[in-house]
Design an enzyme around this catalytic site. Structure first.
Site, PDB file in Angstrom:
ATOM      1  N   GLU A  40       0.818  -1.215   0.000  1.00  0.00           N
ATOM      2  CA  GLU A  40       0.000   0.000   0.000  1.00  0.00           C
ATOM      3  C   GLU A  40       0.853   1.267   0.000  1.00  0.00           C
ATOM      4  O   GLU A  40       1.650   1.489   0.912  1.00  0.00           O
ATOM      5  CB  GLU A  40      -0.949   0.006   1.220  1.00  0.00           C
ATOM      6  N   LYS A  61      -7.891  -0.102  11.246  1.00  0.00           N
ATOM      7  CA  LYS A  61      -7.204  -0.606  10.049  1.00  0.00           C
ATOM      8  C   LYS A  61      -5.998   0.285   9.742  1.00  0.00           C
ATOM      9  O   LYS A  61      -4.935  -0.197   9.349  1.00  0.00           O
ATOM     10  CB  LYS A  61      -8.177  -0.661   8.868  1.00  0.00           C
ATOM     11  N   ASP A 115       3.702 -13.517  12.336  1.00  0.00           N
ATOM     12  CA  ASP A 115       2.348 -14.025  12.119  1.00  0.00           C
ATOM     13  C   ASP A 115       1.385 -12.837  12.203  1.00  0.00           C
ATOM     14  O   ASP A 115       0.868 -12.508  13.270  1.00  0.00           O
ATOM     15  CB  ASP A 115       2.032 -15.066  13.204  1.00  0.00           C
ATOM     16  N   HIS A 163      -2.938  10.293  -1.445  1.00  0.00           N
ATOM     17  CA  HIS A 163      -3.012   8.977  -2.071  1.00  0.00           C
ATOM     18  C   HIS A 163      -3.052   9.069  -3.586  1.00  0.00           C
ATOM     19  O   HIS A 163      -2.626   8.161  -4.270  1.00  0.00           O
ATOM     20  CB  HIS A 163      -4.313   8.284  -1.625  1.00  0.00           C
TER      21      HIS A 163
END
Ligand code: NAD
Length: 423
Positions: free
Chosen positions: A85, A263, A279, A377
């Site tokens: 990202e 998130k 993990d 972005h």
């Protein structure tokens, strides 16, 4: 840890890759072999991949970066991050710059204690079962510790037992929690082995039937914390500080917002986890379950304003990461990440990850309350679109420029522009 070498590097993102590698190699003492590994673009042989998981055909590489500017508890760090990202590493580095004042970000952590669960069904007498398990606690801990003398040698091992009675759709159950200090291991294998060894004894002691014996990823005894102060001037004034606090309050009150807010925190945490072959599913599961611990899904972080009008941030979350076991020691890039970050304890890695999560969270809140998330972005998004549309070499930059200027950053526009530029 990079000791006295500052991680504050102005314009790092503008340097050519070769120069970036040179700077980091010099600051973190990388050997020519380690520099070669960075240049190799992934660092994993097919043989190594084939040993790691099943049915291997090849491997997939992610970009591997470092976030700069991090000062944590007075020490400077270059933080390896990996992922697909755009903007994540830039935002982390940028916010870390605003958080460098004084000691920088302050972090702390609990002992690295994980919970193993043993599920007991068909218990004839719950209070009798609880009493027998409590009486047998030291014997049970001893047997658990016999499964992993190495962990015990390093000061870890099974430390306690907790018993919970729960009502479920399949009837009442006794859930036995084994608390295991995992030291520098993530600990899933170690804890699962201990739970499996205890299972028949627990069945005997309770007169019940044991079923599941497995680690819990809600690692609420293994927490990492980070806190920071950002001067109001660096935020663009006290009103902007108030806006960040209001944006946080929205997330803390509304699960629809909290999911995206958290998130954003995980954008940073998981990017570091990927660079260290951790993990990351365990981390995600732990983070979101912890966010819901009050019965409502809430923000993992907290933002407020202090008496001077400056912004104060705090993040606390489970952070089950290891430096031994798993793939961290077997993946060559993860080993290199360890060298660049320079930590020697899993708790230190956990704290750095919390610091990155906090910085990432502020990056998103600042962008959202100021110019909007798309502003930063879009240029990166435009680049992805033109590449998807078939742009190569010099055409890429020109196509990005035209796409951004067009004000319509969409795939169909990208295709049109690339087609035109390619003649
Ligand atoms: P592991 O068993 O490979 O290594 C840990 C062992 O290393 C310890 O048990 C100990 O014997 C030894 N050790 C040596 N030095 C140590 C030190 N300084 N501190 C602690 N231990 C030391 O790995 P693990 O951490 O037990 O398990 C991690 C793996 O389990 C990961 O690959 C993870 O993906 C996987 N896993 C996760 C889940 C889950 O639900 N999260 C479930 C199953 C498996």
């Amino acid at each position: 840890m990079t000791g006295k070498r500052s991680s504050r590097i102005s314009g790092f993102y503008r340097m050519p890759i070769e120069d970036r590698v040179k700077v980091i190699a010099e600051k973190t003492d990388l050997s020519p072999e380690e520099v070669g590994l960075l240049r190799s673009g992934g660092g994993m042989s097919l043989e190594a991949a084939d040993r790691m998981i099943e049915n291997v055909l090849g491997s997939i590489a992610y970009p591997f970066s470092v976030a700069v500017n991090f000062r944590i508890n007075g020490e400077d760090y270059f933080v390896p991050m990996a992922g697909e990202e755009p903007s994540v590493v830039a935002a982390a580095s940028n916010m870390a710059r605003l958080m460098r004042e004084g000691e920088g970000i302050r972090t702390s952590s609990t002992d690295p204690v994980m919970i193993g669960q043993i599920q007991v069904l068909d218990v004839p007498d719950m209070s009798e079962a609880v009493r027998s398990l409590q009486e047998a606690e030291s014997k049970l801990l001893k047997i658990a510790n016999e499964q992993d003398p190495i962990l015990v040698k390093f000061g870890g091992g099974a430390k306690g037992l907790e018993l919970r009675q729960i009502d479920t759709d399949a009837g009442p159950m006794l859930i036995c929690h084994l608390l295991v200090d995992c030291r520098d291991a993530m600990g899933a294998n170690a804890v699962n082995t201990m739970c499996e060894a205890l299972s028949p004894i627990v069945a005997d002691l309770t007169g019940g039937r044991t079923l599941l014996r497995i680690i819990s990823n809600l690692a609420d005894y293994r927490l990492a914390r980070a806190e920071c102060v950002v001067k109001k001037e660096d935020m663009g004034g006290e009103e902007k500080v108030d806006d960040v606090v209001a944006a946080w309050a929205f997330a803390d009150a509304d699960p629809y917002r909290a999911a995206t807010h958290n998130k954003g925190i995980m954008n940073g945490v998981v990017a570091v986890a990927l660079a260290f072959a951790q993990d990351h599913r365990a981390l995600e599961a732990g983070a979101h379950a912890y966010a819901a611990r009050t019965g409502r899904y809430r923000s993992l972080s907290r933002w407020s304003k202090n008496g001077k009008g400056d912004l104060v941030g705090f993040l606390e979350m489970p952070m089950a990461v290891g430096l031994v076991g798993g793939a961290t020691r077997s993946h060559p890039m993860a080993r290199l990440a360890l060298k660049i970050l320079g930590v020697s304890k899993a708790t230190e890695l956990a704290e750095v990850m919390a610091a990155v999560g906090l910085a990432q969270n502020l990056g998103a809140l600042r962008a959202l309350t100021q110019e909007g998330i798309q502003h930063g972005h879009m240029r990166l998004h435009a680049r992805n679109l033109v590449v998807m549309a078939g742009a190569e070499g010099d055409v890429i930059e020109e196509a990005v420029r035209l796409l951004v200027e067009s004000g319509e950053i969409r795939f169909d526009r990208a295709q049109e522009i690339v087609r035109r530029l390619k003649g």
